[in-house]
Every structure is written in C-alpha cells, then in structure tokens.
Scaffold this motif. Structure first.
Motif, PDB file in Angstrom:
ATOM      1  N   LYS A 166     -20.917  62.970 -57.301  1.00 25.85           N
ATOM      2  CA  LYS A 166     -19.750  63.766 -55.630  1.00 25.85           C
ATOM      3  C   LYS A 166     -20.594  64.557 -54.811  1.00 25.85           C
ATOM      4  CE  LYS A 166     -16.764  65.498 -59.165  1.00 25.85           C
ATOM      5  NZ  LYS A 166     -16.274  66.672 -59.823  1.00 25.85           N
ATOM      6  N   PRO A 167     -19.671  64.056 -53.366  1.00 29.81           N
ATOM      7  CA  PRO A 167     -21.200  64.729 -52.358  1.00 29.81           C
ATOM      8  C   PRO A 167     -21.252  65.830 -52.373  1.00 29.81           C
ATOM      9  CG  PRO A 167     -18.994  62.668 -51.834  1.00 29.81           C
ATOM     10  CD  PRO A 167     -18.665  63.349 -53.086  1.00 29.81           C
ATOM     11  N   SER A 168     -20.457  66.948 -52.803  1.00 29.78           N
ATOM     12  CA  SER A 168     -20.770  68.178 -52.770  1.00 29.78           C
ATOM     13  C   SER A 168     -21.662  68.964 -54.099  1.00 29.78           C
ATOM     14  CB  SER A 168     -19.196  68.895 -53.522  1.00 29.78           C
ATOM     15  OG  SER A 168     -18.867  68.489 -54.982  1.00 29.78           O
ATOM     16  N   GLN A 169     -22.637  67.362 -54.313  1.00 34.78           N
ATOM     17  CA  GLN A 169     -23.048  68.009 -56.047  1.00 34.78           C
ATOM     18  C   GLN A 169     -25.032  67.663 -55.226  1.00 34.78           C
ATOM     19  OE1 GLN A 169     -23.060  65.040 -58.627  1.00 34.78           O
ATOM     20  NE2 GLN A 169     -21.555  66.660 -59.840  1.00 34.78           N
ATOM     21  N   PHE A 170     -24.737  66.643 -53.687  1.00 34.83           N
ATOM     22  CA  PHE A 170     -25.678  66.656 -52.664  1.00 34.83           C
ATOM     23  C   PHE A 170     -26.376  67.391 -51.709  1.00 34.83           C
ATOM     24  CE2 PHE A 170     -25.273  62.670 -55.372  1.00 34.83           C
ATOM     25  CZ  PHE A 170     -26.213  62.343 -55.981  1.00 34.83           C
ATOM     26  N   THR A 171     -25.405  68.206 -51.991  1.00 38.55           N
ATOM     27  CA  THR A 171     -24.891  68.834 -50.689  1.00 38.55           C
ATOM     28  C   THR A 171     -24.864  70.485 -50.968  1.00 38.55           C
ATOM     29  OG1 THR A 171     -23.250  67.430 -49.539  1.00 38.55           O
ATOM     30  CG2 THR A 171     -23.225  69.650 -47.861  1.00 38.55           C
ATOM     31  N   VAL A 172     -26.376  70.708 -50.040  1.00 37.80           N
ATOM     32  CA  VAL A 172     -26.914  72.186 -50.058  1.00 37.80           C
ATOM     33  C   VAL A 172     -25.863  73.368 -48.728  1.00 37.80           C
ATOM     34  CG1 VAL A 172     -28.344  74.549 -50.250  1.00 37.80           C
ATOM     35  CG2 VAL A 172     -28.227  72.313 -51.106  1.00 37.80           C
ATOM     36  N   LEU A 173     -25.226  74.791 -48.799  1.00 40.31           N
ATOM     37  CA  LEU A 173     -24.668  75.237 -47.881  1.00 40.31           C
ATOM     38  C   LEU A 173     -25.755  75.853 -47.580  1.00 40.31           C
ATOM     39  CD1 LEU A 173     -21.823  76.592 -45.902  1.00 40.31           C
ATOM     40  CD2 LEU A 173     -21.768  77.714 -48.214  1.00 40.31           C
ATOM     41  N   VAL A 174     -26.087  76.249 -46.179  1.00 42.40           N
ATOM     42  CA  VAL A 174     -27.461  77.765 -46.140  1.00 42.40           C
ATOM     43  C   VAL A 174     -26.608  78.097 -44.587  1.00 42.40           C
ATOM     44  CG1 VAL A 174     -29.388  77.311 -44.775  1.00 42.40           C
ATOM     45  CG2 VAL A 174     -28.687  75.548 -46.061  1.00 42.40           C
ATOM     46  N   TYR A 185     -18.970  65.650 -70.299  1.00 47.72           N
ATOM     47  CA  TYR A 185     -17.538  65.536 -69.148  1.00 47.72           C
ATOM     48  C   TYR A 185     -18.761  65.635 -67.314  1.00 47.72           C
ATOM     49  CZ  TYR A 185     -14.759  67.060 -65.122  1.00 47.72           C
ATOM     50  OH  TYR A 185     -13.226  66.828 -63.931  1.00 47.72           O
ATOM     51  N   VAL A 186     -19.614  66.648 -67.816  1.00 51.22           N
ATOM     52  CA  VAL A 186     -20.209  65.807 -66.176  1.00 51.22           C
ATOM     53  C   VAL A 186     -21.258  65.340 -65.924  1.00 51.22           C
ATOM     54  CG1 VAL A 186     -22.369  67.091 -65.560  1.00 51.22           C
ATOM     55  CG2 VAL A 186     -20.794  68.728 -66.171  1.00 51.22           C
ATOM     56  N   SER A 187     -22.357  64.556 -67.733  1.00 50.36           N
ATOM     57  CA  SER A 187     -22.247  63.880 -67.824  1.00 50.36           C
ATOM     58  C   SER A 187     -21.524  62.676 -67.413  1.00 50.36           C
ATOM     59  CB  SER A 187     -22.980  63.281 -69.351  1.00 50.36           C
ATOM     60  OG  SER A 187     -22.692  63.566 -70.182  1.00 50.36           O
ATOM     61  N   SER A 188     -20.719  62.484 -67.435  1.00 48.61           N
ATOM     62  CA  SER A 188     -19.299  60.878 -67.907  1.00 48.61           C
ATOM     63  C   SER A 188     -19.241  60.964 -66.098  1.00 48.61           C
ATOM     64  CB  SER A 188     -18.950  61.133 -68.412  1.00 48.61           C
ATOM     65  OG  SER A 188     -17.676  62.076 -68.612  1.00 48.61           O
ATOM     66  N   SER A 189     -18.763  61.873 -65.994  1.00 46.41           N
ATOM     67  CA  SER A 189     -18.408  62.084 -64.027  1.00 46.41           C
ATOM     68  C   SER A 189     -18.838  61.056 -63.297  1.00 46.41           C
ATOM     69  CB  SER A 189     -17.966  63.373 -64.179  1.00 46.41           C
ATOM     70  OG  SER A 189     -17.323  64.182 -64.848  1.00 46.41           O
ATOM     71  N   PRO A 190     -18.586  60.923 -62.517  1.00 41.95           N
ATOM     72  CA  PRO A 190     -20.050  60.221 -61.054  1.00 41.95           C
ATOM     73  C   PRO A 190     -20.035  60.900 -60.416  1.00 41.95           C
ATOM     74  CG  PRO A 190     -17.021  60.304 -60.493  1.00 41.95           C
ATOM     75  CD  PRO A 190     -17.142  60.289 -62.056  1.00 41.95           C
TER      76      PRO A 190
END
Length: 612
Positions: A197-205, A190-195
C-alpha cells in the motif's frame, strides 16, 4: 448496630429472584420484538442501504424487487447465514480488526462457559446452603442467599471458592496465551498476503523548523536529499485547511474579484473616437512584454501555496524498509523537531489535525485529560440518582408521593430492578460522542487513532462510573448509618460485605445494556430514522440515501471489556450473573458476525447518517 442489621435485611429483601426474572422477562420481550422487526425491515428494498451497506457499497447496485408477502413475515435466515460465516469470510469483509473483535467475543464465551460450569454446580449450592436457615420458595428468595454473603465466617467450605477462583484464573491465562498466539499467526499471514500500500512507503514528518530564507518544501528537499539520498523519492507538503482558512481564502478571492471589476469599470469610461478608425478610446489595448500572471488574469483558483504550507509533510521512500527505519528514528538531537510517524492510509488521515503545531500537542493532551477527569467526576450525580432508585425504602422517604405506587409489588420490582439500569444506559449514550470530541481535540493524526483514544477514554469512564462508582456510592447510600460508625481499618471488611449486594444491579445492567443493546445494534433505529426523513423530506428514492457506516470500535469494545470485568468480579460472589452473561456473549457473536459481514464498511470516512 441492631438498627443497621434491620436495615440490612430490608434492603436485601428488595433483591429477590422475582425482581430479577421481571427484568429478564422485559428485556427478553424487547429483544424478541426488535429481532422480529429487524428480520422484516431488512427485507424492504428501501432499507438495503442500512442493513446491507457494505455489499451495496462494493457493487454499487440498486435492488428493484416486486412486492411479496414474505417481506412482512419475520424469519431467522440471517442467524444461519451469520453462523456459517467462516474466518476467511470475516477477514475478507472486515479485515483483521473485525476478526480480532469477534475473537474477543469467542474468548469471552469460552472462559465464561468454564466459569458458569464450575460456579453453578459447585459455588452456587455452597452459597445457598451457607447458613442454617429456613429457605423460602425460590421465586421469593432473596438474591443474597445465592451470593457469598450468605456463607458464614470461618466456613470450612471456603476452600471450594478458592479452588474455583484458581481454576477460572488458570483457564483464562491459558486461553489468553492460545488466543494471542493464534492472532499473531493470523496477523503475520494477513500482512504477508496483502498487496503493498502507498501508506507503507510514506512517512509523516512534523515540526519542521522554520526558516526565513527558505520555504518548508525546500527545507524538506534539502534535508532528505542530504541524509536519505539513496532511498528518498519525493514529498508532498500539507497545506492549511479547515473552516477558518476557507473563509480567509474566499474573502481574499472576493477582494481580488471586486478590485479587478473596479479597474475594468475605470478603464471603460471614455467614448471619444480615435479619428483614424472611428473606434473608441477603450478599443486600444496595451500588450505587456511579459505573460500575465495568474493574479493579473483574475485567476483566483491558484493561490500562493507557499504562504499556506504547514510544518508537516508526507515523505515518500523507495522501499518499505527505509520508510520504517525513518519513522522509528530520531532525525535530530532535538526531539521536538523533525518528528516522524508512519503515515496513515489515505482514507484514515485526519487532515485538520496535521497542521497543529507539534509543540502544542502536549498542552492539548494535558487539557483533554483534565477535562475528561472533570467530566468523570461530574458524572457521579446521575450515578447517585441511579443508586437512590435501586433502594425503594429510601426512595419513599425522599419522595413521599411515590409511597402508594411502590407498595405494589410489580411496580416496586420494576422501579428498583429495571429503571435504574435504563436511566444509566440513557446517560451513557452521550459519553462516546463526547469522548470522540475530546480525542479529536487531542490532536490525533488519523481517524483510527482518534477512535482508539476515544475507546480508552470510554473504557475508563465505564469502569469508573458503572463499576467502581456504583459499588462505592451505592454501598455508601445503602449503609450510611453503618459506615459512620466504622473505623477506617475496618472499611475493607465492610466493603467486602457490601459488594455481593450490588450483584442484583449489575445483573440487570447486563440485561438492559447487554441484551437490549444487541437488538438495537441490529435495528439501527437512529440510522433508520435518518433514512426515513431523507426519503420523505429530500424525496430520495435510492437505496443509498445514507453513507455506509464504519464500525464503532469506541463503543463496542469498552462494553465487551466492562461486561468481562463484571463477570470476573462476580463469578464467585454471585454466580447467578454468569448465565445472563453467557447468553449475551452468545447472541453478540451472531449479531456482530452479521454486522461485520454485510452492514459495516471497515474504512474511515465521514458519514452523514452515521450514529457515531
């Protein structure tokens, strides 16, 4: 001791097969009526937003169908559609979380099928013929004769109980290993086939150190440019929001507006003519050498954002690898500064909790934990009432005016077999909203994290109040005279003898909280009432008069796990509970397949008609 034995026989006599069948018949009738009502209500176009919320939310269309007689006729077409839904359809509709939830139900069906086969054909006959006695007719038999309490001490057939227990345990471990492997492979695919997402490039500090010289935004830019210059992209500061902040902002805007109006009125008071052109003195305007600022123009829509910055920021990176490394790393020697987490998805962010100072989170968690424990302890009162209702003899002594009513066989079976579980279920309805409130106060940064925290709290509450409290408090009430004469070292033996007696209560609990709750899950009575009031009071003619509901993980997962705990506990003690559990999980598989496929929207948003 002789008096206590007489009391024991009287108490056990209340637990017979007729009372159990009465409770099963009542719940079966309720389920049949609600299932038929659901099959009719789902055909009405005005209820499409409730029962087909996910599909309508995807296409955003309204159905205008002519009236036909088939709308008023119950049908079972939804059962076949739910049964035909494949794993790919479930994942496409609800995602991997929905599929894992359904796999919990499938696992329960598998393990309790094995347990029911072994215990019904091996353990149950040994329990029934465990002592030399003259048996009554099956409807009049006490439920105790079907439990391990009917097996005499030192019986040479106890090896069969141990063998059944080992087979069930080994089967559960093997099935858990297979399920864990399958879900891990499913998650990887599922993770490998999903496009991306912006949240995957974002870190909450969070917990950005305060500086009197620079604002938070400048500190973030300087810090990540210095240490993560090759991967750092940009950042977005988080600003204070909420009811209090909105009131302060509105008050500030109103003050500036009134001040600006007062100044305009002050400069508009002269009617003296100029003499050269005949105009009034107010006709002249002073042109400033610099352009007006937003505040001077009276533009109140652009406040000073620097004053409203929180010590939290969303930092964007160029690669997922850099974002994951940063989120898992300790950025400074002080663990209370520059705290990092992977950012939730945009619809999942709990924005009001991001501005909570990080140093206060542990205080909130300790306070929430303490409040939850106090709430669990105070909940023992309703549990004691339920345990008292389960004993007709003690209830007659406490309330003499009920003596004539409870002398009737049907009413006695109804009060002792059905009413306690109903009261307990009605009380438990207030628990999930309270636990959601506690989890929100705890400081979760996402709606999914809040539901996960509430799920754990509800599970602990159910295990303590439904399982342990009913066993301990109920047994203490039933055997108060006997327990007072028991020395502490004999207490485990006494509790072991009392445990099979509670099988009757937990069997009726499975019927009331299990079977009836599935029918209620289909019909959605509260949402249906909200939709009706919205249409009547607000004159809303659309099918989407209420927002699409999100899946209530914090109520359904704890219920499944508690039923699993009850099944594993009583499968050897009282095998009669297993057929009712097996029916529950089988029906739950169909009900939740239907709900996942067409009803719930698996994203986190606020819903004005949500029951959660």
């Amino acid at each position: 001791m002789q008096n206590s034995e007489v009391c024991y026989v009287n108490v056990a006599g209340e637990m017979n097969i007729t009372g159990l069948m009465t409770s099963a018949g009542i719940n079966t009738a309720i389920c049949f009526v609600l299932f038929s009502l659901f099959s009719v209500l789902r055909k009405q176009p005005c209820n499409a937003g409730i029962y087909f919320g996910q599909r309508i939310a995807q296409v955003r269309s309204k159905r205008h169908e002519p009236f036909c007689f088939d709308r008023l006729v119950p049908s079972a077409s939804w059962i076949m559609k739910a049964w035909r839904a494949s794993e790919e359809d479930i994942i496409a509709s609800g995602g991997l979380d929905a599929m894992v939830f359904l796999r919990i139900i499938v696992f329960s069906i598998q393990i309790f099928s094995i347990a029911a086969t072994i215990c019904i054909f091996l353990v149950l006959p040994l329990n029934y013929f465990g002592q030399e006695m003259q048996h009554k007719n099956i409807p009049s038999e006490s439920l105790e004769v079907f439990t391990i309490g009917n097996v005499k001490e030192g019986s040479r057939w106890l090896w069969a109980h141990c063998l059944a227990l080992y087979v069930i345990t080994c089967s559960a471990c093997g099935l858990l290993y297979i399920e864990n492997k399958n879900i891990a492979n499913m998650r990887l695919a599922y993770v490998s086939s999903s496009p991306p997402k912006p949240s995957q490039f974002t870190v909450l500090v969070r917990a950005i150190p305060w500086s009197s010289e620079k604002c938070y935004s400048d500190l973030v830019t300087r810090f990540f440019t210095k240490y993560y210059g090759s991967s750092y992209l940009s950042h977005q500061m988080i600003y204070r929001s909420g009811t209090v902040q909105k009131l302060m902002t509105d008050a500030e805007k109103m003050y500036k507006m009134l001040k600006s109006t007062h100044m305009r009125d002050y400069h508009r008071s002269s009617f003296i003519t100029c003499g050269l052109c005949g105009g009034t003195a107010s006709s002249f305007q002073i042109l400033a050498g610099e352009p007006e600022s937003a505040e001077d123009r009276g533009d109140f829509t652009a406040p000073d954002l620097r004053e409203k910055e929180c010590a939290a920021v969303l930092v964007f990176f160029r690669t997922r690898f850099a974002a994951n490394i940063t989120a898992k790393s300790l950025l400074t020697p002080n663990p209370m500064q520059w705290v990092t987490d992977l950012a939730p998805e945009p619809n999942d962010v709990f924005w009001s909790n991001l501005c909570i100072p990080y140093r206060l989170l542990w205080i909130r968690r300790v306070a929430t934990l303490s409040t939850t424990i106090v709430f669990m302890l105070f909940s023992l009162g309703p549990v004691g009432v339920v345990c008292g209702l389960a004993n007709a003899d003690k209830l007659q002594n406490l309330l003499p005016f009920l003596r004539g009513i409870l002398e009737r066989k049907f009413m006695s079976q109804l009060v002792t077999g059905y009413l306690p579980s109903v009261i307990l279920i009605l009380f438990l309805y207030i628990v999930p909203p309270i636990m959601m409130l506690f989890s929100a106060v705890e400081g979760s940064i996402s709606h999914s994290g809040r539901k996960k925290s509430a799920c754990i709290k509800v599970l602990y509450f159910l295990i303590w109040n439904v399982f342990f409290a009913n066993i301990l408090v109920g047994s203490f009430i039933d055997r108060l005279d006997t327990i007072q004469k028991v020395v502490p070292r004999e207490m485990p033996t006494v509790l072991a003898k009392l445990l099979p007696e509670k099988a009757f209560f937990f069997t009726t609990y499975v019927l009331t909280s299990g079977w009836a709750s599935l029918a209620s899950e289909l019909v959605q009575p509260f949402v249906l009432l909200c939709n009706l009031l919205d249409r009547l009071l607000c004159r809303n003619k659309g099918v989407l008069s209420c927002d699409v509901m999100s899946f209530p993980y914090h109520t359904e997962i704890p219920r499944l796990l508690v039923f699993g705990l009850i099944g594993f506990t009583f499968c050897i003690f009282a095998p009669l509970i297993l057929p009712f559990l097996l029916v529950y999980f089988s029906v739950a598989n169909l009900v939740y397949r239907n709900q996942v496929s067409i009803c719930y929207l698996f994203c986190y948003h606020h819903s004005k008609c949500s029951t959660f």
